[in-house]
Design a protein around this motif. Structure first.
Motif, PDB file in Angstrom:
ATOM      1  N   LEU A 129       0.829  -1.209   0.000  1.00 43.89           N
ATOM      2  CA  LEU A 129       0.000   0.000   0.000  1.00 43.89           C
ATOM      3  C   LEU A 129       0.866   1.262   0.000  1.00 43.89           C
ATOM      4  O   LEU A 129       0.641   2.173  -0.806  1.00 43.89           O
ATOM      5  CB  LEU A 129      -0.946  -0.011   1.207  1.00 43.89           C
ATOM      6  N   SER A 130       1.867   1.305   0.861  1.00 45.01           N
ATOM      7  CA  SER A 130       2.711   2.508   0.909  1.00 45.01           C
ATOM      8  C   SER A 130       3.510   2.668  -0.391  1.00 45.01           C
ATOM      9  O   SER A 130       3.724   3.782  -0.863  1.00 45.01           O
ATOM     10  CB  SER A 130       3.631   2.475   2.128  1.00 45.01           C
ATOM     11  N   LYS A 131       3.893   1.559  -0.977  1.00 44.86           N
ATOM     12  CA  LYS A 131       4.593   1.646  -2.268  1.00 44.86           C
ATOM     13  C   LYS A 131       3.654   2.142  -3.362  1.00 44.86           C
ATOM     14  O   LYS A 131       4.048   2.915  -4.233  1.00 44.86           O
ATOM     15  CB  LYS A 131       5.180   0.282  -2.649  1.00 44.86           C
ATOM     16  N   GLY A 132       2.415   1.691  -3.294  1.00 45.28           N
ATOM     17  CA  GLY A 132       1.415   2.169  -4.242  1.00 45.28           C
ATOM     18  C   GLY A 132       1.228   3.680  -4.102  1.00 45.28           C
ATOM     19  O   GLY A 132       1.191   4.419  -5.087  1.00 45.28           O
ATOM     20  N   ILE A 133       1.139   4.134  -2.862  1.00 41.63           N
ATOM     21  CA  ILE A 133       0.941   5.563  -2.627  1.00 41.63           C
ATOM     22  C   ILE A 133       2.137   6.364  -3.152  1.00 41.63           C
ATOM     23  O   ILE A 133       1.957   7.412  -3.776  1.00 41.63           O
ATOM     24  CB  ILE A 133       0.685   5.820  -1.118  1.00 41.63           C
ATOM     25  N   GLU A 134       3.334   5.845  -2.939  1.00 39.04           N
ATOM     26  CA  GLU A 134       4.530   6.494  -3.524  1.00 39.04           C
ATOM     27  C   GLU A 134       4.414   6.583  -5.044  1.00 39.04           C
ATOM     28  O   GLU A 134       4.819   7.566  -5.646  1.00 39.04           O
ATOM     29  CB  GLU A 134       5.791   5.672  -3.198  1.00 39.04           C
ATOM     30  N   ALA A 135       3.844   5.541  -5.615  1.00 35.14           N
ATOM     31  CA  ALA A 135       3.688   5.516  -7.083  1.00 35.14           C
ATOM     32  C   ALA A 135       2.452   6.303  -7.525  1.00 35.14           C
ATOM     33  O   ALA A 135       2.209   6.466  -8.729  1.00 35.14           O
ATOM     34  CB  ALA A 135       3.600   4.076  -7.566  1.00 35.14           C
ATOM     35  N   GLY A 136       1.661   6.788  -6.549  1.00 36.03           N
ATOM     36  CA  GLY A 136       0.521   7.645  -6.897  1.00 36.03           C
ATOM     37  C   GLY A 136      -0.803   6.929  -7.045  1.00 36.03           C
ATOM     38  O   GLY A 136      -1.709   7.420  -7.712  1.00 36.03           O
ATOM     39  N   VAL A 137      -0.957   5.770  -6.408  1.00 31.96           N
ATOM     40  CA  VAL A 137      -2.230   5.047  -6.513  1.00 31.96           C
ATOM     41  C   VAL A 137      -2.582   4.412  -5.153  1.00 31.96           C
ATOM     42  O   VAL A 137      -1.686   3.953  -4.433  1.00 31.96           O
ATOM     43  CB  VAL A 137      -2.166   3.993  -7.646  1.00 31.96           C
ATOM     44  N   VAL A 138      -3.870   4.437  -4.826  1.00 30.77           N
ATOM     45  CA  VAL A 138      -4.326   3.876  -3.549  1.00 30.77           C
ATOM     46  C   VAL A 138      -5.271   2.705  -3.817  1.00 30.77           C
ATOM     47  O   VAL A 138      -6.106   2.771  -4.713  1.00 30.77           O
ATOM     48  CB  VAL A 138      -5.065   4.943  -2.702  1.00 30.77           C
ATOM     49  N   PHE A 139      -5.124   1.642  -3.039  1.00 31.86           N
ATOM     50  CA  PHE A 139      -6.038   0.499  -3.102  1.00 31.86           C
ATOM     51  C   PHE A 139      -6.272   0.011  -1.678  1.00 31.86           C
ATOM     52  O   PHE A 139      -5.690   0.563  -0.736  1.00 31.86           O
ATOM     53  CB  PHE A 139      -5.433  -0.616  -3.974  1.00 31.86           C
ATOM     54  N   ILE A 140      -7.107  -1.007  -1.500  1.00 33.92           N
ATOM     55  CA  ILE A 140      -7.273  -1.576  -0.153  1.00 33.92           C
ATOM     56  C   ILE A 140      -6.657  -2.982  -0.119  1.00 33.92           C
ATOM     57  O   ILE A 140      -7.064  -3.850  -0.903  1.00 33.92           O
ATOM     58  CB  ILE A 140      -8.753  -1.674   0.248  1.00 33.92           C
TER      59      ILE A 140
END
Lengths: 417, 417
Positions: free
Chosen positions: B358-369
Motif C-alpha cells: 500500500l505505501s509503495k502504491g501511494i509512492e507511485a501515486g495510486v491507492v487500493f485496499i
C-alpha cells in the motif's frame, strides 16, 4: 392448511432460539404506545414531546436545501466523515458557547443520528451486561430503553424540586458498591428534565460532579432542552466545569428540527477514539446532506432569534398549562413549574396508579404518559407527564379541563379505599 | 505542568477501567484509514467505493427538497414512525420487485439509517458475545467491524468464481458445531460482492438456503449493488424464495445517494417485532425529511432510468479497468470480471502480502485496499481490492498503469525469496 401452520410454528420456535439475550430486554416505549392515539384529532394529546415547528422559516429552509443540492450536491449526497463535517462541528462549538460551554476542541465532537444514537454508543462503549448506571428518578424513557437493550442495570436516584439530591446519590453509590455493582456513569438531564421539567440547582451540579469524580463515575449529560429556558437564571451545564469527566450530548431536534436527526456528543480526549469508532461502526457517517443543511441554516439565518421565538412560544404554552392546572386541578394534585423545556410533572396522592387512568383519560378525550414509564422498575406510579410543547394554548386548556374529572374521580376512589 | 500531566494520566487510567469489554473490539476500518489519502488530488484513489453522483438530476432533486420543506415541512422536519414512513415502505416494495422480490408486506420493512444500521441491529438482536456468524471470504469490512463490535466470531467460508462454495459451507458448519459454536446467521453479499465483485450462482443460492434452513441458521442477505448489474443474466436474491429465513437488507446509497443515509431491512414476520424495536431504540426514527425526499424522487422522477444511467456508467468504468489490467498487469496477477457493482478483486502469487504494498502504491501515486481488511483474521493476504465506481475512465487507466510496476516488483522479489 393445518400442516402449513404447524410448519410455521415449528420454524418460529426454532428461530426463537437464535435471539440474543439482550433481544428480550428491548421493549416498546410507552411514549410510542400512545403515538398512534396522538394522531386522533378528537383527542387532545398532552403525551408526545414533539417540538412545535410552525415558527420555522420554511420557505427559507427550503431554498437552502435546494441551493445546497444544486450547488454542492456532489458532497451533500455523498458519504462523509464518520465524525461529522468540520464546519458543523465548529458551529456546534458556537451553539454550546451560548450555554457557557467554551473552549471545546471540534476534534472532540462526534456528530450523531440524533442524540439518541450518542446514548446508544455510550452504552456500547462503556457498559457490559450487568453493569450499573445511575439516573434521575424520573428520567427519559428512551434512555431507559437503551439501558435495557444493553442489559444495563439503571438505578434511579431520588430527586426533589431542585433536581438530583446529592446525599441520595452518595448513599446509593455506597449501597450499590457494597453490593459489588460496577457503576459506569451517571445519566443526567440537568435542564428541564424529561419528564419532570425540573432543573438541577447550580450548587448541586458542583457537588454531584465532585461525588462522581471521586468515585470514578463518568457523567453522561443530556441537554436537549438547555437553550429553551424562558424564565429564571441560566445555569451552566456540568460540562462547562468538568470537561474531562463529562460526556455531553446535544441535539438540533429541539432548537431546529427532529426530522433531520442530527445530534452530537462531546467526548473527553482520552475517551474519544473508542467512542468515535463505535459511532462510525453503526452508520458509517451521519447524513451529510442534513449536516450541511444545518450548517447553512446556522450561518445564514438568525438562529439565535429563532430560539428566542421558540422560548416565547413555549413559555406561553407552559403558562397556559399552569393556569389551567391552577384552575381545574382538584385538591391533592401537585405539579412542577418548569423554567424551560416541554414538560410538567403531575403528582397525585400516593396509592393512585396513573397507568389505568390512561384509558379513562382517553375516554375523556385527553392523552398523557403515566409516570411508570419514566422509572426503570415499572412499579406503579402516582405521577404522570404532561407535554405542552406541541399543543396550542386553547387545546392545552381543553385538555387539562378534560383531565381534571378523571383525576378527581381517582382521588375520590383512593380516599374511599 | 508535570503534576497536571500526572493528574491527566491518572484520570485516563482510572477511566480506562470503565470501558466495556466490547469497546476494545471496535477498530478503525482499513477503508477509513485511507479515506484522507483519497482526497489528495495527486493520487488516483481506487480505494473508496463511493458511488458516482454526477449523473443525478441535482436541479430537480433540489427543487423537490425545497418544495417538500415549503409545503410539508411540518411533517418532514418532525419526528416520525420508528419503522419509517408508510409511503416509502410501499415504494421500497416496488424497488425490490425490480429484482424479483415480490409480495412483501410493507409492515415487515424497517427503514434504517443506511443498511449499515440494519446490520448493527441484526447483531444486536441475534448475537450474544461469543456467538458465531458465517460470512464469505472475502467479505465487507464494515460487516466485520460490526461483528467485532458485538464480540461475534465471524467465520469466513471459502468462495470461488461462482461465490460461496456450498460444500465448504456444509463442512465449516459441521466443524464449528462439533466445537460447540452457536451459529446465528450467514451474512452474504450475493450480488457483486464487496470486495470481490463475484456473484453467487443461482443453483448455489438454492443449495445454500437449503443448508441454512436445515441447520436453523438465518440468512442475512446484503444486497446494495443488486440493481447495478450491467452484464449477464439477473439472478433473484435469496429473499425471493425464502421469505421466512432471510433478513434482507437494501439501500438507497448506491442507487440514489449515500449522503441521505437511508436503507432498509425486510424481516420475517415472526422475527419482526424485536428487530423493529431494537432499530427504534437506537435512533427513535429514520430521518423523516430524507425518507420523504426519496419518496418524492421515486414518485416524480424516472428512477429506473437513473439506475440504467448508473449501470451504463459503471459498466464503462469496469470495462476501462479490465482493459487497463489486461494491458498493464504483469504475469502472475489474476482478477475477477464482475457483472455489476463497484469492485474488482486482484490476486497476486501466494507469499506476497499486499499490506506493505500500500505505501509503495501511494509512492507511485495510486491507492487500493489490501486484502487483509476483508477477512476477519487479519492474516496477510495476497489479494487487494480495486474500486472503479468513483473514478473517471482515464484516471482508472492511469491508476492501473501506476499500480503495475509496484506489483511487478513484488512478484519479482517474491520469486527470488
Amino acid at each position: 392448511m393445518g400442516s402449513e401452520t404447524e410448519i410455521a410454528m415449528t420454524r418460529a420456535a426454532a428461530h426463537e432460539s437464535l435471539f440474543s439475550e439482550r433481544a428480550s430486554h428491548i421493549k416498546q416505549s410507552a411514549v410510542r404506545d400512545v403515538f398512534e392515539l396522538s394522531l386522533d384529532p378528537t383527542l387532545v394529546s398532552l403525551a408526545g414531546g414533539n417540538p412545535y415547528l410552525q415558527s420555522l422559516p420554511l420557505e427559507k429552509l427550503g431554498a437552502m436545501a435546494s441551493e445546497l443540492i444544486a450547488t454542492q450536491g456532489m458532497t451533500a449526497l455523498q458519504y462523509g466523515s464518520g465524525q461529522g463535517t468540520e464546519e458543523l462541528r465548529l458551529q456546534i462549538c458556537e451553539v454550546m458557547a451560548e450555554e457557557g460551554i467554551t473552549g471545546v476542541d471540534p476534534n472532540n465532537i462526534v456528530v450523531t443520528t440524533g442524540s439518541q444514537a450518542a446514548q446508544d454508543v455510550a452504552c456500547k462503549v462503556f457498559c457490559n451486561p450487568g453493569d450499573t448506571v445511575l439516573c434521575e428518578d424520573p428520567t427519559y424513557v428512551g434512555a431507559l430503553n437503551t439501558f435495557e437493550a444493553y442489559q444495563v442495570r439503571a438505578e434511579p436516584v431520588a430527586t426533589d424540586e431542585h433536581g438530583l439530591i446529592p446525599s441520595a446519590l452518595r448513599q446509593r453509590i455506597d449501597e450499590l458498591r457494597s453490593e459489588g455493582a460496577r457503576i459506569k456513569f451517571l445519566y443526567t438531564i440537568p435542564n428541564f428534565n424529561n419528564p419532570s421539567g425540573i432543573t438541577l440547582a447550580a450548587e448541586r451540579r458542583a457537588e454531584i460532579a465532585e461525588i462522581c469524580i471521586a468515585e470514578n463515575i463518568l457523567i453522561l449529560e443530556d441537554n436537549p432542552y438547555g437553550m429553551l429556558r424562558y424564565s429564571g437564571e441560566p445555569i451552566k451545564p456540568l460540562r462547562a466545569y468538568h470537561p474531562d469527566h463529562v460526556i455531553y450530548m446535544g441535539s438540533f431536534s429541539k432548537i431546529l428540527a427532529p426530522g433531520l436527526r442530527i445530534g452530537w456528543a462531546v467526548v473527553p480526549p482520552h475517551l474519544f477514539r473508542r467512542f468515535y469508532l463505535a459511532a462510525e461502526a453503526v452508520t458509517l457517517c451521519p447524513a451529510t446532506f442534513n449536516q450541511m443543511l444545518i450548517s447553512k441554516y446556522l450561518s445564514e439565518h438568525d438562529w439565535r432569534g429563532q430560539i428566542q421565538t421558540y422560548r416565547e412560544l413555549y413559555a406561553g404554552r407552559c403558562e397556559a398549562m399552569l393556569q389551567a392546572l391552577d384552575e381545574y386541578m382538584p385538591d391533592g394534585v401537585g405539579y412542577t413549574r418548569p423554567e424551560g423545556g416541554f414538560f410538567i410533572w403531575v403528582t397525585l396522592p400516593e396509592g393512585i396508579d396513573t397507568y389505568p387512568l390512561l384509558s379513562k383519560g382517553i375516554e375523556a378525550g385527553v392523552v398523557f404518559i403515566p409516570g411508570a414509564a419514566f422509572s426503570p422498575h415499572d412499579a406503579p406510579s402516582h405521577r404522570l407527564r404532561l407535554a405542552f410543547s406541541a399543543v396550542p394554548e386553547d387545546k392545552i386548556r381543553e385538555g387539562i379541563k378534560r383531565l381534571a374529572p378523571v383525576l378527581a374521580e381517582a382521588i375520590a376512589e383512593n380516599g374511599v379505599r
